[in-house]
Design an enzyme around this catalytic site. Structure first.
Site, mmCIF file in Angstrom:
data_model
loop_
_atom_site.group_PDB
_atom_site.id
_atom_site.type_symbol
_atom_site.label_atom_id
_atom_site.label_comp_id
_atom_site.label_asym_id
_atom_site.label_seq_id
_atom_site.Cartn_x
_atom_site.Cartn_y
_atom_site.Cartn_z
ATOM 1 N N LEU A 33 -19.268 -2.806 0.696
ATOM 2 C CA LEU A 33 -20.256 -2.204 -0.203
ATOM 3 C C LEU A 33 -19.875 -2.412 -1.665
ATOM 4 C CD1 LEU A 33 -21.164 1.191 1.529
ATOM 5 C CD2 LEU A 33 -22.482 -0.916 1.459
ATOM 6 N N TYR A 83 0.860 -1.175 0.000
ATOM 7 C CA TYR A 83 0.000 0.000 0.000
ATOM 8 C C TYR A 83 0.903 1.234 0.000
ATOM 9 C CZ TYR A 83 -3.810 -3.112 1.550
ATOM 10 O OH TYR A 83 -4.743 -4.124 1.659
#
Length: 288
Positions: free
Chosen positions: A215, A63
């Site tokens: 989501l 990351y």
């Protein structure tokens, strides 16, 4: 009891962690590449996560690369004794930010050493091997070679526990023959429930399942149903999605990510959210 304690706890490796943790991926720049626009805000989110009682942070040295782990070290080192830092390996970034497989013994060893250095640790608590056979989702194929490398690094004491990510049930079963698997991290949410049977199997074995993208992959109709339930309960769609996951199975550990202190607080509030039976029935139909 703090708000986050209402989510309960579950065993991860040989630790008891709270079922609502934090995913640090969004602390890096756009596309999980480069530094954040506001480093001070990123450090604030990490500190507020710990202050709220979070004791499970998910991260990776790819990351940024390196950025997220460096922020974690800057904000939190020396770490609280109850903090479980979970990282992952098997990918690298090129100069444009593309995600490339990095599964050779040398690359995996370098990744573990990079995580240790940038987090300021002598041993990594949990390292997830992320399958890169298909970047976009689980794909069948052998993970024996990279898992064997991680098992050897575990024997050297650089890793305490090993998990799997972006994998199929077959790969989980095969991996358990090579080294103890202490967690599985895959995409799973209200609308995408391919891992239903795997979650139940892992629960029977006392192994946590860590879903990402709570989501992700919703159709407009599914999103409309979720939003309607959220409005009825005076909550956000994310809070409803997280609360549903907590109710789905006791072995589910959540790692919602955000770079916003406000969203962090909203996510934590999901730990205490009660969903009545009528609304649960509506939500359950989303993925059917």
């Amino acid at each position: 009891m703090s708000l986050i304690d209402k989510a309960g706890t579950y065993t991860l490796g040989n630790r008891q962690v709270k079922r609502l943790g934090y995913g640090a991926m969004q602390l890096a720049g756009p596309g999980v590449f480069g530094p954040p626009k506001d480093p001070a805000r990123a450090l604030q989110v990490l500190k507020e996560a710990i202050a709220a009682g979070i004791d499970h942070i998910d991260t990776s040295d790819f990351y940024g690369p390196h950025i997220t782990n460096q922020l974690i070290k800057q904000a939190l080192h020396p770490y609280p004794s109850d903090l479980c830092l979970v990282t992952k390996v098997s990918a690298r970034r090129d100069e444009t930010g593309a995600w490339l497989p990095a599964l050779s013994p040398a690359e995996l060893t370098q990744a573990v050493e990079d995580n240790l250095r940038n987090l300021g640790l002598e041993q990594l608590e949990v390292v997830n091997l992320r399958s890169m056979l298909d970047v976009h989702g689980p794909a069948e194929g052998s993970l024996e070679a990279p898992l064997t490398t991680l098992a050897e690094l575990r024997e050297r004491g650089l890793i305490k526990h090993i998990g799997l990510s972006n994998v199929t049930p077959t790969q989980v079963a095969d991996g358990q023959k090579i080294v103890p698997i202490v967690c599985v991290q895959n995409q799973f949410n209200l609308a995408n429930r391919a891992d239903d049977a795997l979650i139940d199997r892992l629960a029977a074995d006392g192994i946590p399942y860590v879903p990402f993208f709570p989501l992700g992959g919703f159709t407009p109709l599914q999103s409309e149903t979720l939003s309607a339930v959220a409005q009825t309960l005076d909550a956000t769609p994310m809070q409803i999605a997280l609360a549903w996951l907590l109710k789905r199975s006791p072995n589910i550990l959540l790692i919602p990510g955000t770079s916003s202190p406000e969203h962090l607080k909203q996510n934590i509030q999901a730990a205490a959210l009660e969903i009545p039976a009528a609304q649960m029935a509506l939500l359950d139909r989303i993925g059917s």
